[in-house]
Design an enzyme around this catalytic site. Structure first.
Site: not given
Length: 294
Positions: A39, A63, A90, A141, A155, A159, A190
């Site tokens: 997705t 979304d 993810n 995570s 953040y 997590k 990434t």
């Protein structure tokens, strides 16, 4: 059937941004002979990637913060492949800011993406897994979910919430044949850090500005130089899902592993140093042959 003679599995992977963990998972699963529903918010970016794989790949617009889209995407994947064997949560991203000064609306958006969307996708997939009495929930995570990171307080909080959720979920679904794996990557190469250059510091509390400037500069400086390889990381997770004795969590990346082990060892040492304090908070045990002391 896969090359090893086992039935092919269907993976449902969120966050299929080119160059990210989502596509790395999809490639690793396909290489293992499995099928993938991948997705993305911009599915057109995946068209060229998907073409060579034919009907083994289904690209879906999603979304993850839209609950109705989540339910439609899961239903379409189940209809196409007959069920989802492995969910990979993810999708997500990091925001930086101080605990005191970060904009409240940004905090809520961050939790919506990094926690509540994980919950929504997991809940949408679980009924099918429960009915078949098998499945895997793999949730991305972060090392930040185990070790707090200055400048990423919210953040980190999201997590940590993911960690707590998956810990309990693992116990609840184990009797139903469903397994849960938490993955905690450190810094990986990434596009995760690419957006920091375009995100100026907007907080107006001067006391936190030096810290925020340092955090932002570090993220920009590391972009494209992170030690972690998402391809190797995804392959390690796909291999773990195929094991007879799978782990409950995997920390990915050498620096992340070092940070987590050092943190947990320090926490354990402090707990042990405070053992008498902890035990001293209980009611006194009754004396043998008599009442408890006053």
């Amino acid at each position: 059937m896969t090359a090893a003679g086992t039935p092919a599995r269907t993976w449902f992977v969120t966050g299929g941004t080119p160059g990210g963990f989502g596509m790395a998972y999809a490639d690793a699963a396909l290489a293992a002979g499995d099928r993938v529903a991948l997705t993305a918010r911009r599915p057109g970016e995946l068209r060229e990637w998907a073409a060579p794989h034919g009907d083994r790949v289904l690209v879906l617009p999603l979304d993850v913060t839209d609950g109705e889209q989540v339910r439609r995407a899961v239903a379409e994947a189940e209809g196409r492949f007959g069920g989802i064997d492995v969910l990979v949560n993810n999708a997500g991203r990091g925001w930086y800011g101080s605990v005191e000064g970060m904009d409240e609306e940004a905090v809520r958006r961050m939790f919506e993406l990094n926690f509540f969307s994980v919950l929504a996708v997991t809940r949408a997939v679980l009924p099918g897994m429960r009915s078949r009495r098998r499945g895997w929930i793999v949730t991305m995570s972060s090392v930040a979910g185990l070790v707090g990171t200055a400048g990423f307080g919210f953040y980190t909080a999201a997590k940590y919430a993911v960690e707590g959720l998956t810990e309990v979920l693992r116990r609840e679904v184990a009797p139903l044949g469903i397994k849960v794996l938490t993955v905690e990557p450190g810094a990986f190469r990434t596009r995760a850090y690419a957006g920091f250059a375009g995100e100026p510091i907007e907080e107006d509390i001067p006391d936190y500005r030096p810290m925020l400037e340092s955090v932002r500069a570090a993220m920009i400086g590391q972009d494209g130089r992170q030690a972690g390889d998402p391809v190797r990381g995804a392959r390690a997770v796909v291999a773990a899902v195929g094991r007879d004795d799978p782990p409950r969590r995997i920390v990915l990346g050498g620096a992340g592993y070092d940070a987590v082990t050092a943190h947990l060892e320090a926490v354990l040492a402090e707990l042990r140093a405070q053992e008498a304090v902890a035990r001293g908070a209980d009611f006194p045990e009754p004396r043998a042959g008599g009442d408890a002391p006053a």
